[in-house]
Write a protein that holds these residues in place. Structure first.
Motif, PDB file in Angstrom:
ATOM      1  N   PHE A  72      -0.658  14.579 -11.005  1.00  0.00           N
ATOM      2  CA  PHE A  72      -0.258  15.468  -9.913  1.00  0.00           C
ATOM      3  C   PHE A  72       1.239  15.645 -10.050  1.00  0.00           C
ATOM      4  CE2 PHE A  72      -4.077  13.511  -8.016  1.00  0.00           C
ATOM      5  CZ  PHE A  72      -4.794  14.657  -7.784  1.00  0.00           C
ATOM      6  N   VAL A 103      -1.880   9.989 -12.494  1.00  0.00           N
ATOM      7  CA  VAL A 103      -2.785   9.184 -11.671  1.00  0.00           C
ATOM      8  C   VAL A 103      -3.890   8.558 -12.521  1.00  0.00           C
ATOM      9  CG1 VAL A 103      -4.386   9.257  -9.740  1.00  0.00           C
ATOM     10  CG2 VAL A 103      -2.267  10.547  -9.629  1.00  0.00           C
ATOM     11  N   ASP A 135      -7.790  -1.191  -6.564  1.00  0.00           N
ATOM     12  CA  ASP A 135      -6.962  -1.275  -5.365  1.00  0.00           C
ATOM     13  C   ASP A 135      -6.734   0.108  -4.758  1.00  0.00           C
ATOM     14  OD1 ASP A 135      -6.087  -3.343  -3.872  1.00  0.00           O
ATOM     15  OD2 ASP A 135      -4.670  -4.082  -5.387  1.00  0.00           O
ATOM     16  N   ASN A 136      -6.165   0.128  -3.575  1.00  0.00           N
ATOM     17  CA  ASN A 136      -5.788   1.394  -2.961  1.00  0.00           C
ATOM     18  C   ASN A 136      -4.849   2.141  -3.904  1.00  0.00           C
ATOM     19  OD1 ASN A 136      -5.802  -0.442  -0.045  1.00  0.00           O
ATOM     20  ND2 ASN A 136      -7.045   1.379  -0.278  1.00  0.00           N
ATOM     21  N   GLY A 137      -5.156   3.401  -4.135  1.00  0.00           N
ATOM     22  CA  GLY A 137      -4.290   4.202  -4.989  1.00  0.00           C
ATOM     23  C   GLY A 137      -4.526   4.011  -6.467  1.00  0.00           C
ATOM     24  N   ALA A 138      -5.553   3.243  -6.852  1.00  0.00           N
ATOM     25  CA  ALA A 138      -5.823   3.016  -8.272  1.00  0.00           C
ATOM     26  C   ALA A 138      -6.296   4.297  -8.960  1.00  0.00           C
ATOM     27  CB  ALA A 138      -6.871   1.921  -8.439  1.00  0.00           C
ATOM     28  N   GLY A 139      -6.843   5.225  -8.176  1.00  0.00           N
ATOM     29  CA  GLY A 139      -7.289   6.485  -8.766  1.00  0.00           C
ATOM     30  C   GLY A 139      -8.787   6.694  -8.709  1.00  0.00           C
ATOM     31  N   LYS A 140      -9.488   5.885  -7.915  1.00  0.00           N
ATOM     32  CA  LYS A 140     -10.944   5.994  -7.832  1.00  0.00           C
ATOM     33  C   LYS A 140     -11.370   7.370  -7.304  1.00  0.00           C
ATOM     34  CE  LYS A 140     -11.186   2.563  -4.902  1.00  0.00           C
ATOM     35  NZ  LYS A 140      -9.744   2.305  -4.728  1.00  0.00           N
ATOM     36  N   SER A 141     -10.793   7.741  -6.174  1.00  0.00           N
ATOM     37  CA  SER A 141     -11.180   9.032  -5.588  1.00  0.00           C
ATOM     38  C   SER A 141     -10.794  10.175  -6.511  1.00  0.00           C
ATOM     39  CB  SER A 141     -10.497   9.218  -4.233  1.00  0.00           C
ATOM     40  OG  SER A 141     -10.943   8.246  -3.327  1.00  0.00           O
ATOM     41  N   THR A 142      -9.641  10.043  -7.169  1.00  0.00           N
ATOM     42  CA  THR A 142      -9.203  11.100  -8.072  1.00  0.00           C
ATOM     43  C   THR A 142     -10.177  11.236  -9.248  1.00  0.00           C
ATOM     44  OG1 THR A 142      -6.936  10.586  -7.469  1.00  0.00           O
ATOM     45  CG2 THR A 142      -7.257  11.935  -9.426  1.00  0.00           C
ATOM     46  N   HIS A 181     -10.825  18.578  -8.892  1.00  0.00           N
ATOM     47  CA  HIS A 181      -9.543  18.627  -9.584  1.00  0.00           C
ATOM     48  C   HIS A 181      -9.789  18.994 -11.040  1.00  0.00           C
ATOM     49  CE1 HIS A 181      -7.619  16.996  -6.189  1.00  0.00           C
ATOM     50  NE2 HIS A 181      -7.878  15.713  -6.375  1.00  0.00           N
ATOM     51  N   GLN A 203     -14.943  10.530   0.265  1.00  0.00           N
ATOM     52  CA  GLN A 203     -14.397   9.553   1.204  1.00  0.00           C
ATOM     53  C   GLN A 203     -14.147  10.196   2.572  1.00  0.00           C
ATOM     54  OE1 GLN A 203     -11.011   7.663  -0.527  1.00  0.00           O
ATOM     55  NE2 GLN A 203     -11.008   5.989   0.924  1.00  0.00           N
ATOM     56  N   GLU A 226     -16.659   5.146  -0.986  1.00  0.00           N
ATOM     57  CA  GLU A 226     -16.540   4.256   0.172  1.00  0.00           C
ATOM     58  C   GLU A 226     -17.462   4.657   1.327  1.00  0.00           C
ATOM     59  OE1 GLU A 226     -12.706   2.923   1.235  1.00  0.00           O
ATOM     60  OE2 GLU A 226     -11.835   3.350  -0.724  1.00  0.00           O
ATOM     61  N   HIS A 248     -14.520  -1.379  -1.515  1.00  0.00           N
ATOM     62  CA  HIS A 248     -13.540  -2.461  -1.555  1.00  0.00           C
ATOM     63  C   HIS A 248     -14.185  -3.792  -1.193  1.00  0.00           C
ATOM     64  CE1 HIS A 248      -9.948  -0.091  -2.222  1.00  0.00           C
ATOM     65  NE2 HIS A 248     -10.367   0.778  -1.335  1.00  0.00           N
TER      66      HIS A 248
END
Ligand SMILES: Nc1ncnc2c1ncn2[C@@H]1O[C@H](COP(=O)(O)OP(=O)(O)OP(=O)(O)O)[C@@H](O)[C@H]1O
Ligand SMILES: [Mg+2]
Lengths: 263, 423
Positions: A16, A21, A40-47, A56, A88, A170, A202
């Motif tokens: 991005f 990411v 972890d949070n922000g690891a890129g799972k959702s991306t 995307h 999510q 999630e 998580h």
């Protein structure tokens, strides 16, 4: 175990702007299995999931379905390949009712006119097959539903389409104990009926309760993708927090510096 | 519900708490919705009744057949523009240029008729095409370039005012004498018998649509509208339509021996057909469903594979095309075009009509009938204050207050809905 994954991506890169990411991510999903995607949070799972779903565009990388290379540029492309994603943030329209949301973008028609009756019946049957009993009427506005009910509607929406791959981002994060158990049972049932299921969570108990494989993302890289029976609880936590655990995971030196630079 | 496949012992959806059918339950449901903030057209209906009674007491001539016909012909242009605005508002966008866009389209009509002597249908088509072009440009600027619609259409508001001025040669007034155009909203009347036949056909068709839908749902084991509710709806349409046709069929001429003036104004039929058409598009087609979806949650719509840009452009095209229809009606009514056609309070009336009818400024909620009901309210205000002979200053102030009130009701009902968990 199935030899060819139902869906596989290789070498996915996604930035991005200046922020990278996802970095050379490989990820494979097998039919009849639940693959847990952790990190972890922000690891890129959702991306990663949004790249698979065509939300995307990817910067580079390959996308295979049943071993055949395909291109996915839009959510429609992904849906045509039988890939359904429960996001999510759920992405439901509050001002539409349950039936309208479940068929959004793929409405049944009689010529020009919407076939409301068929849609309502199919929606009712799908919800019933998921043993949803808390919803008063399928003509209720989604705005009036609880978090768990919305989650169920979103899952029912994904199941409605005879999808082959169902990805859940999630799904249990906002749910109480009973509803979590119901959703997990549903996840297992989906895999048992031949779907390739991805579960992002998580919660390690949930992950170990239903998944056959575990894939761990660490700062945008795929640390490891292993069978759930081959690893322990503690090893997965280590993969999530440090990117490696013993001889599993990212190489000790290289990864650290690369990730240090990128973040 | 024998057709449901249940895979566990739990009862299927809505079998346990199936919404009770029947008139009383319907009334309860409606009451709950209103208390929850979803007032729909209720404020407009209440306002209509209160204002009609008030003006009727203050000026008994308000209830005369002539004035009743005036209400329709006066309000028609605003209703047409408001119907188009409903589409724009459904996406949470705004079109401030709709008023002067209608003026420009009206001027195109007048110039082609009066200065180029083209047949009326060519001029009407050109006016409509002008509307389509205007809407396409606005839509592209909003959806593709990404300028907020407020800014694009505010620029359009100014620019179209200028274009209108240029078209009418800096302030002269172009008169229109074409008999077909004049018939639209000036002197065209349906023969009384034809009005009755059309009304009966409409009521029968409405009843048939409702009853077939009900039969279809019952056949497939779904919850259907109670028969009593259908009878009430059909009855209401028949009574309201019947009274309106009856009054409009009364003689309105002061001197019937010389020239008779009676019948439903042609513009009522035109607007009714357009309203039915747009209602069908919004509530029965996938395109209409997608408009609501984009207005409710744009990202969700995008993920559902809906081409959001195309929807956004299309609503501006519909908005400006309906503005063109409004412009044609305004030209017909005034028999001319001047630099103020579509100007002054036309836009405010149109936005106010849509909003007070129950269309939300926040997007996702609204119906075409809102524009009709709200437009009727606006017409009553305009007409009633005209009869009272109030000054222009009071008229503007009052109109502004009404618009603010409508927007306030919209915002408050949204808050109530949020509190009631409906949003
Ligand atoms: N649309 C976007 N634009 C810019 N940056 C983004 C965008 N979406 C995600 N990111 C960034 O990408 C990184 C990964 O985000 P992502 O949502 O994929 O994480 P996640 O693993 O799903 O985390 P969580 O467990 O909190 O859901 C984050 O640093 C986030 O800020
Ligand atoms: Mg996430």
């Amino acid at each position: 175990m199935a030899a060819t994954p139902l869906l596989e991506v290789r070498g996915i890169n996604k930035s991005f702007g200046p922020v990278q990411v996802l970095r050379d991510v490989d990820f494979a999903i097998y039919p009849g299995e639940v693959t847990a995607l952790v990190g972890d949070n922000g690891a890129g799972k959702s991306t990663l999931v949004k790249c698979i779903g065509g939300i995307h565009p990817i910067d580079s990388g390959e996308y295979y379905v049943e071993g055949q290379p395909v291109t996915v540029h839009s959510p429609r492309d992904a849906a045509q390949l039988g890939v359904e994603i429960v996001y999510q943030d759920l992405a439901l329209c509050d001002n539409l009712d349950i039936v309208q949301n479940m068929f959004l973008g793929r409405e049944r028609r009689n010529g020009l006119v919407l076939d409301e009756i068929t849609m309502e019946q199919l929606a009712t049957n799908t919800l019933a097959s998921l043993s949803v009993r808390t919803v008063k009427s399928v003509r209720q506005l989604v705005a009036s539903l609880s978090g768990g009910q919305r989650q169920t509607v979103a899952i029912a929406k994904a199941v409605l389409w005879n999808s082959r791959v169902v990805i859940l981002d999630e799904p249990t994060a906002a749910l109480g104990v009973a509803q979590t158990a119901q959703v997990l049972e549903l996840v297992r049932r989906l895999a048992d009926t031949g779907h390739a299921v991805v579960l992002i969570s998580h919660n390690m108990n949930d992950v170990f309760a239903v998944s056959d494989r575990i894939a761990a993302l660490y700062l945008g890289r795929m640390a490891a993708q292993v069978k759930a029976t081959d690893v322990t609880h503690a090893q997965v936590v280590e993969l999530i927090t440090a990117g490696r655990s013993g001889d599993l995971g990212l190489a000790p030196t290289g990864a650290e510096t690369v990730n240090g630079v990128q973040s | 519900m024998s057709n449901i496949v249940v895979t566990s012992e739990q009862p299927p959806v809505d079998a346990g708490q199936r919404p009770p059918a029947g008139l009383a339950a319907y009334a309860r449901n409606y009451g709950a919705r209103v208390r929850g903030g979803d007032m729909g057209a209720l404020p407009a209906l209440l306002g209509l009744v209160v204002l009609c009674v008030g003006f009727g007491i203050a000026r008994p001539v308000f209830f005369s057949a002539t004035n009743f016909a005036n209400l329709f012909t006066q309000g028609a242009a605003v209703v047409a523009i408001a119907m188009g605005l409903v589409f724009v508002l459904l996406l949470g966008e705004i079109d401030l240029s709709a008023g002067f866009a209608s003026g420009v389209c009206g001027a195109v009509l007048a110039v082609l008729l009066t200065e180029h002597h083209l047949p009326w249908y060519v001029a009407v088509l050109a006016a409509l095409v002008t509307g389509v072009v205007i809407g396409t440009i606005i839509g592209l600027l909003v959806a593709k370039v990404g300028i907020p619609s407020f800014v694009v259409t505010l620029a359009g508001f100014l620019a179209f005012q200028g274009v209108l001025l240029l078209l009418v040669n800096n302030g002269t007034n172009i008169s229109v004498t074409d008999p077909t155009i004049k018939a639209i909203d000036s002197d065209g009347q349906l023969p009384p018998a034809v009005s009755w036949v059309l009304l009966i056909l409409t009521v029968v068709a409405f009843a048939a649509v409702r009853l077939t839908r009900r039969a279809g749902r019952i056949k497939r084991g779904l919850v259907a509208e109670p028969l009593s509710v259908i009878i009430l709806r059909v009855g209401a349409l028949a009574v309201i339509g019947g009274v309106a046709v009856y009054v409009l069929n009364l003689e309105r001429s002061r001197n019937p021996a010389v020239v008779s003036l009676r019948g439903v104004p042609l513009v009522v039929l035109i607007l009714a057909v357009i309203a039915v058409l747009w209602t069908f598009v919004l509530s029965r087609t996938a395109y209409g469903r997608h408009i609501y979806a984009v207005g409710g949650n744009r990202e969700a719509a995008r993920r559902a594979g809906i081409n959001v840009d195309r929807i956004r452009i299309s609503v501006f095209v519909i908005g400006s095309t309906m503005a063109a229809v409004g412009g044609i009606i305004a030209v017909s009514r005034a028999n001319s075009v001047d630099p103020n056609t579509g100007g002054s309070n036309v836009l405010l009336y149109a936005v106010g009509a849509a909003v007070i009818g129950g269309t939300s400024l926040f997007g996702g909620k609204g119906r075409v009938i809102d524009a009709v009901l709200g437009g009727a309210l606006m017409a009553v205000i305009e007409n009633g204050m005209g009869l009272m002979g109030v000054s222009a200053g009071i008229k503007y102030a009052f109109t502004g207050a009404v618009l603010l009130l409508a927007a306030g009701v919209d915002a408050l009902s949204r808050r109530r809905a949020a509190a009631a968990g409906l949003r």
